[in-house]
Write an enzyme that holds these catalytic residues in place. Structure first.
Site, PDB file in Angstrom:
ATOM      1  N   TYR A 216      16.713 -10.884   6.372  1.00  0.00           N
ATOM      2  CA  TYR A 216      15.909  -9.720   6.769  1.00  0.00           C
ATOM      3  C   TYR A 216      14.799 -10.132   7.744  1.00  0.00           C
ATOM      4  CZ  TYR A 216      12.290  -6.169   6.643  1.00  0.00           C
ATOM      5  OH  TYR A 216      11.353  -5.256   7.013  1.00  0.00           O
TER       6      TYR A 216
ATOM      7  N   PHE B  29       3.698  -8.399  -0.031  1.00  0.00           N
ATOM      8  CA  PHE B  29       2.793  -7.814   0.967  1.00  0.00           C
ATOM      9  C   PHE B  29       2.162  -6.514   0.490  1.00  0.00           C
ATOM     10  CE2 PHE B  29       7.291  -6.913   2.290  1.00  0.00           C
ATOM     11  CZ  PHE B  29       7.380  -5.675   1.665  1.00  0.00           C
TER      12      PHE B  29
ATOM     13  N   TYR C 239     -34.658   6.722 -19.158  1.00  0.00           N
ATOM     14  CA  TYR C 239     -33.351   6.057 -19.143  1.00  0.00           C
ATOM     15  C   TYR C 239     -33.178   5.064 -17.993  1.00  0.00           C
ATOM     16  CZ  TYR C 239     -31.230   9.000 -22.774  1.00  0.00           C
ATOM     17  OH  TYR C 239     -30.903   9.597 -23.949  1.00  0.00           O
TER      18      TYR C 239
END
Length: 725
Positions: free
Chosen positions: A101, A404, A355
């Site tokens: 390929y 990939f 807080y």
């Protein structure tokens, strides 16, 4: 290595070390920081990043990309032999007529085509991928007007391309890609000569790697005149076609052999480099958030008890234990931050901090853990083969797979960007509390140094922070949920890693702006708290003297002390209640606040009617004198701090705040903001006589920009690390 309980622990890059009292995240940053310093700050001429396929750290990549540290290919014969072997193996496979390929077939959804023209096939591949959009001005053939059409650039920053080139060379040296040493060495030479291809910003879905941007790097190696290179010159930088750039540099263009176009383009390193640069800065922003929590605790006269180890041990998340310990170390030695809860002393006002201070370690905790995992993922990616097909020389196989697919990079960037959003939200909450006169205790409205009727110093910063936070909240949205099928449905799933990494860098930019503004505000607030204490001490001394002058013949020692105590508290309360008023009205209000307490205490004193009458009569004289000495105390202290704040304030500060305060005030030369007299077009001194020379008057934004530049350039990193140790 949380809390020093492990005897032998590993950081995200696999390094082992002895147990210390530092948590896992800060230990990773220390190791990263040390490596970066070695590469960028030593005078060793041989300091370089060695590329060998399996040892590249995030610090190495940052050094090569952002700081232009020289790269070199390893001299390890076993590594180089493996590279050569993969090239030879592929050549033998082609001679034998093996179908592989991307070497003698088409690509992706077009892989059903076949050809024997393997060299031309590589040219065809990069040709099909060089499809990005660049403005003429970005390739040196247009004017800035074209760039203005879009409002922003269409090319990747040079540091990102440098990182991609270094990382791709590292991956190719693993010997799985059949790319020749000559190709790798040429790319390294380009790096060291600072010849950086102009690469489009958009167009990669990071599925079959970052094909399009890497194809521009491959094209530059060919000397393709349609690919441009940014070159250093004695007069700055110049953009040249790659063939001309190579000719000037004495580099011979290459003809890419079988699989070499694919071997360069088929990788995740562009998104990996962007992600690494973003994570690098985020790691320091995570430290800075903890440091700013410490500074804000002091500026708000909060309590160290918020970070008590018992609280963290009762909910033993490693990130929480670490954040609490880091903030506690930062705050050691503070004269502003209290241990009120343990001492039972915090009885007035709120029984506990809000807080943004009280739950800071709990808020930060999971993101320290996430950032460690992100670092692990990216360092693994940097030292991986992200190509297809893969050459397995040892076993004689060619493997067709999907390394990939850059989903690990996406995972790292999504965690990083969400961490940035949460860190930014904490800074936003702390900054809002610090500036808001309804929430900031004894601090003046808008952290103004002078009278509030004509000074709104930090009001604009409060608005800026809301704008930054809104943009940051948008950027925090996941990119990975927006995948579209691509390339003939062959790439039906794709990571979008480069898009996610780019938005993460945008988030880094926004949070860095927030952190710079918050640091500036914290330094201002610390100066004002130190000034408040000096005013309080001055007023207390004046109160004691005035009370004695007026009432000493009428009261015994204990009674005088009680009156001094009651009036001092009343003055403080009156000043706080009237803090939105200008000085004269505020001083009068402070004096008024003492009348009722004085009447009450005099009424209850066991004295004759004659003495009581004299006491009550003296209240009028007291009120007039009180208003005068309160006003003069504030005026004189403002004059003192206008000239000497940077020497007085540090005496009150904690270990950590002292270091950051010194960095801002002394190294960056960003002073206490003195109010309207700082405005560049104001030539009139303040009511106290404070005047700032014309050459020293700067916009508030300019001062924050100075801090921002120090943060983004890394100049602040040394002192930041030291503040938390």
């Amino acid at each position: 290595m949380t809390g020093g309980r492990d005897n032998d622990s590993k950081g995200p890059n696999g390094a082992t070390g002895p147990s210390t009292s530092y948590g896992q995240h800060i230990q990773w940053v220390l190791q990263h920081h040390k490596r970066l310093q070695h590469l960028t700050k030593t005078n060793e001429s041989d300091a370089a990043v060695t590329l060998q396929g399996d040892q590249l750290t995030l610090a190495d990549l940052v050094a090569a990309s952002q700081y232009k540290v020289r790269c070199q290919v390893t001299k390890d014969k076993s590594v180089l032999d493996t590279v050569d072997a993969s090239v030879s193996f592929l050549a033998r496979q082609l001679e034998e007529g093996v179908e592989i390929y991307g070497i003698n077939t088409g690509f992706g959804g077009s892989a059903d085509t076949r050809t024997s023209q393997t060299v031309d096939l590589q040219k065809s591949l990069v040709q099909s991928l060089q499809t990005g959009i660049l403005l003429p001005s970005e390739v040196g053939v247009g004017s800035e007007e074209e760039e203005a059409m879009s409002g922003r650039r269409h090319s990747l920053p040079r540091r990102t391309v440098r990182g991609a080139m270094a990382g791709r060379c590292n991956s190719l040296l693993r010997g799985h890609s059949a790319v020749r040493q000559e190709v790798i060495e040429t790319m390294v030479q380009m790096l060291n000569d600072d010849l950086i291809p102009v690469v489009p910003l958009r167009g990669s879905i990071s599925a079959s790697g970052d094909l399009m941007p890497l194809a521009y790097i491959a094209g530059s190696l060919e000397g393709n005149p349609g690919i441009y290179i940014s070159c250093p010159t004695k007069d700055g930088r110049k953009i040249l076609p790659s063939n001309e750039a190579f000719h000037q540099a004495g580099i011979t263009p290459l003809t890419l052999g079988p699989k070499e176009g694919l071997g360069i383009a088929n990788g995740t390193i562009v998104s990996g480099a962007v992600a690494a640069l973003g994570l690098h800065e985020t790691q320091y922003l995570a430290l800075l958030t903890q440091a700013l929590t410490g500074m804000c605790t002091e500026a708000m006269r909060g309590t160290v008890d918020n970070q008590h180890p018992f609280i963290a041990a009762a909910r033993p998340h490693v990130g929480q234990i670490e954040a609490a310990a880091n903030i506690t170390r930062f705050l050691r030695g503070s004269k502003f931050a209290t241990t009120s809860h343990l001492l039972g002393a915090k009885t007035g006002g709120l029984a506990q901090d809000r807080y943004a201070l009280r739950t800071a370690s709990q808020w930060i905790a999971p993101y320290l853990e996430d950032l460690q995992l992100a670092a692990q993922q990216l360092e693994t990616e940097l030292n991986s083969t992200t190509d297809n097909p893969l050459i397995d020389v040892q076993n004689g196989h060619v493997h067709h797979g999907g390394n990939f697919q850059a989903t690990s990079v996406t995972s790292a960037t999504e965690k990083t960007r969400l961490s940035l959003q949460m860190l930014g939200k904490l800074m936003f909450a702390q900054s809002s509390e610090l500036i808001n006169p309804m929430l900031n205790g004894d601090l003046p409205p808008n952290l103004s140094f002078d009278d509030p009727s004509l000074s709104f110093t930090f009001k604009g910063i409060d608005i800026n922070m809301a704008a930054y936070m809104s943009e940051l909240g948008f950027l925090a949205n996941p990119v990975s949920s927006h995948v579209q099928s691509a390339e003939m449905h062959n790439q039906a799933v794709n990571s979008l890693a480069l898009i996610s990494a780019r938005y993460t860098l945008d988030a880094v930019e926004v949070v860095s702006m927030m952190a710079s503004a918050h640091l500036y505000a914290c330094c201002q607030a610390l100066d004002l708290q130190a000034m408040h204490d000096t005013i309080r001490e001055t007023i207390q001394s004046a109160t004691k003297g005035t009370i004695r002058d007026l009432f000493q013949p009428l009261l015994d020692k204990n009674e005088l002390e009680e009156v001094v105590s009651i009036t001092s508290k009343a003055i403080g309360h009156g000043l706080k209640e009237a803090k939105t008023k200008d000085l004269q009205d505020q001083s009068a209000a402070a004096a008024d606040a003492t009348i009722a307490p004085l009447f009450a205490v005099f009424s209850n004193i066991d004295k004759s009617d004659e003495v009581k009458t004299k006491l009550f009569t003296g209240i009028t004289a007291w009120k007039d004198q009180c208003a005068k000495f309160v006003a003069s105390s504030v005026t004189n202290t403002r004059l003192l701090f206008a000239s000497s704040a940077e020497t007085i304030t540090p005496t009150y500060l904690s270990h950590g705040s002292k270091k950051l305060y010194h960095f801002v005030r002394n190294e960056l030369q960003v002073p206490l903001h003195k109010g309207l007299v700082e405005h560049p077009t104001t030539d009139t001194p303040s009511a106290e006589g404070i005047k700032v020379d014309a050459g020293d008057r700067y916009l508030i934004g300019k001062q924050i920009s100075t801090i921002y530049h120090a943060l983004r350039s890394g100049r602040i990193h040394d002192v930041l690390v030291e503040s938390l140790l």
